[in-house]
Each structure stands twice: as structure tokens, then as C-alpha cells.
Design an enzyme around this catalytic site. Structure first.
Site, short mmCIF file in Angstrom:
data_model
loop_
_atom_site.label_atom_id
_atom_site.label_comp_id
_atom_site.label_asym_id
_atom_site.label_seq_id
_atom_site.Cartn_x
_atom_site.Cartn_y
_atom_site.Cartn_z
N HIS A 6 44.95 35.05 39.23
CA HIS A 6 43.75 34.53 40.04
C HIS A 6 42.74 34.40 39.45
O HIS A 6 41.65 35.01 39.15
CB HIS A 6 43.54 35.56 41.04
CG HIS A 6 44.60 35.79 42.23
ND1 HIS A 6 44.28 35.03 43.40
CD2 HIS A 6 45.69 36.78 42.37
CE1 HIS A 6 45.72 35.33 44.38
NE2 HIS A 6 46.06 36.44 43.67
N CYS A 45 48.89 31.63 42.84
CA CYS A 45 49.73 32.86 43.39
C CYS A 45 50.52 32.42 44.67
O CYS A 45 51.53 31.41 44.26
CB CYS A 45 48.75 33.89 43.69
SG CYS A 45 49.52 35.39 44.10
N GLU A 71 40.05 32.43 40.54
CA GLU A 71 38.82 32.42 41.46
C GLU A 71 38.37 34.05 41.69
O GLU A 71 37.36 34.26 42.20
CB GLU A 71 39.41 31.97 42.90
CG GLU A 71 40.13 32.83 43.61
CD GLU A 71 41.65 32.83 43.49
OE1 GLU A 71 42.01 32.79 42.30
OE2 GLU A 71 42.06 33.54 44.19
#
Lengths: 245, 83
Positions: A203, A86, A205
Site C-alpha cells: 500500500h 491490493c 498510499e
């Protein structure tokens, strides 16, 4: 094996990245403050999401001049693994480590929801544990994720197979309605020609455990670990040794 | 070596989609400004300078505009130095 997660003023996904690598995968991980001029002993660097320096001027435009970025650039140029997520992707673009730039999302809205991305290339250190064409459900959360580059650069990206992820339907079909932000060629993530630097807007994560709604993002971190393990005694060990501690 | 100001305009390249400009244009059209054909949105910077010759100011401002204020992939700039 040691991961470093860079922390800029305004980073807000640094803890998530740390958790994904440290708690979920059980790898050694450390935070690196943006003023660090070295990244001692790191095998992989993650530039996390957020709003580094408030996204003033342009997203990533101020962060790229941080002392730590000089070390990250040296590390990348010597073949070290660098993942930008990002805002981290935006910083890699501003730093010139990846080609292109980000425009505002085509509908001018901040978009925060799960999307589907298709793995376009498994021949990278970030996707080697994935299946070709595998569709991952991962969230996006951005205002400037509308990837843009000139036609020559796009042709280069296609020719060198640098497009790693594209936005698709859950079934893996390319459709305009599945492209959340208007990105050119539905690009969600690209790597450099050498395949050791990757940037992606979604994302991974935030998708590493079932309670988060998806664990599909884990395959990216797993790929990095696999790739580093495979090369531990090879070229990456040399990279590590050649980067001043 | 007088005090000077630099004005720098940064605009999206004409080959780049400018969704903000388009949205403003759309709003103006719906407000009845039917003669407005197109809107492009950019940025304007004012830099206060001191201790530079006119020539140095020009060189430095151009470098700042090119390397920091603009992303050459999507933007272009022009500038002027004013006393």
C-alpha cells in the site's frame, strides 16, 4: 491533471488514496462510484484496496463486472494510467488487464505489517521518479497476495521486464524470509506489457507521510504525476480526448 | 422447460499449490487419519434454473462456470444438470 479513485462497496483505502494524491501531492482528485459508466476527464485511475463486494466468490471477481470497470478497461486499452493497489491489483487480475492470479498467503494468515520492496524497473510511469534498485518500506495488509502464474507467463513477465517490485530484505536482498506471502519469484507488483497498467499488493498510499512510519510510497504517485506532466501535450492528451466524457 | 438445478464444482488446478487443502490434510494426520494421502479444497455451487431447455441450461451453466465461477489461471470446474 485529474486522478480518479474508484469506490466499490467494500473499498476501504479509497480515502487514503484520495489523501495521498489530493492533500499530500496537491493534485486534483475525484471519487468515482462503481456504477459510473464513464470516467470523465481522468488522466489516471486508482483502484484502491479493500474488500470489494466482500471478496465473495474470489477477491475482485465480482468487482470486475462493475459498470465502472468497463470504462476503466477502455481507458487502459487506450493507454491511460491505471494503478491497482491490493484489492485493486486483484481486480485487475480478474479483469485480465494484468496476467496471473492470487492465491491465499502461504501461511494462510492475514498479514498486516511493513515490508520492503525493491524497484526492479524504473522504466514505467509508476516508478520513473525512483532509483533503480531503490528499496521502499511500505505496508501490506492482505490474505490473498500470493502471486501465481504459469511458467510461460512468468518467463514473459521476466523477458518484458514487467516485474516492477519484488519483496526483499531492507538491504534489497532476495531471500525467502523476506517474501511475506509466498509470491512466485517474490513478485510484489507487475505492469502490463505497455507499461500503463500496474498492480501491487503493498500500500503506497499508506506510506506518504513521516507520521505514518514511512513516506516511501510517495515516489509512486510522484512518478505518475511526472509522467503525466511530461506527456500532457502528447499521447496522454489524445487518450483523454478519445475516451468519451 | 422444467425447473432444473445445476451443480458446479470448482477445484484448484492440480498444478496449483492448495495451502488450505494441505492444512486440512495436516490436521487430519495429527488426528490419526493416517490413510488420508492428500486433501484438496474446492467450492460447490447450486444454481436453481427455470425456463431453459436442457440444451440451453447446459450452454448457460458452462458459460457461467467458465466466465464467473472459475478463475481459469488457478481453477478448473465440472458441472451437472439435475432435474
Amino acid at each position: 491533471m485529474k486522478f480518479g479513485v474508484v469506490v466499490f462497496p467494500g473499498s476501504n483505502c479509497d480515502d487514503d488514496a484520495y489523501h495521498a494524491v489530493g492533500a499530500v501531492l496537491g493534485e486534483h482528485v475525484e471519487f468515482l462510484w462503481h456504477r459510473s459508466e464513464q470516467i470523465p476527464g481522468c488522466d489516471a485511475i486508482i483502484l484502491p484496496g479493500g474488500f470489494a463486494f466482500g471478496d465473495y466468490l474470489r477477491t475482485g471477481a465480482i468487482a470486475r463486472f462493475s459498470p465502472v470497470m468497463r470504462a476503466v478497461e477502455r481507458f487502459a486499452r487506450r493507454g491511460g494510467l491505471v494503478l491497482g493497489i491490493c484489492n485493486g491489483f486483484q481486480i485487475l487480475l480478474e479483469a485480465g488487464l494484468l496476467p496471473g492470479a492470487m492465491l491465499r498467503n502461504r501461511d494462510l494468515r492475514f498479514i498486516c505489517r511493513h515490508v520492503h520492496i525493491r524497484v526492479e524497473n524504473t522504466d514505467t510511469s509508476f516508478t520513473c521518479a525512483a532509483r533503480a534498485g531503490q528499496v521502499l518500506k511500505v505496508p501490506i495488509a492482505h490474505m490473498e497476495g500470493n502471486y501465481f502464474c504459469d511458467p510461460e507467463t512468468l518467463a514473459d513477465l521476466e523477458r518484458n521486464r514487467q516485474i516492477v517490485f519484488r519483496y526483499t530484505t531492507p538491504e534489497g536482498r532476495l531471500e525467502d524470509s523476506a517474501n511475506p506471502n509466498g509470491s512466485l519469484a517474490a513478485i510484489a507488483g507487475i505492469c502490463n506489457r505497455e507499461r500503463n497498467v500496474m498492480g501491487m499488493m503493498p500500500h503506497p498510499e499508506r506510506a506518504v507521510e513521516a507520521p505514518l512510519g514511512s513516506a516511501d510510497g510517495l515516489v509512486i504517485f510522484r512518478s505518475m504525476v511526472e509522467s503525466l506532466t511530461r506527456h500532457q501535450t502528447g499521447s496522454n492528451a489524445e487518450v483523454k480526448a478519445s475516451v468519451p466524457a | 422447460m422444467a425447473r432444473m438445478k445445476a451443480h458446479v464444482w470448482v477445484m484448484p488446478k492440480t498444478t496449483v499449490l492448495d495451502p488450505q487443502g494441505q492444512t486440512i490434510h495436516h490436521a487430519l494426520t495429527s488426528l490419526g487419519y493416517s490413510k488420508v494421502q492428500r486433501v484438496r479444497q474446492g467450492k460447490f455451487f447450486v444454481l436453481d434454473l427455470d425456463g431453459l431447455s436442457a440444451e440451453e441450461a447446459k450452454t448457460q451453466v458452462e458459460k457461467i462456470a467458465r466466465e464467473v465461477l472459475t478463475n481459469p489461471v488457478i481453477e478448473e470446474f465440472r458441472y451437472e444438470i439435475v432435474a
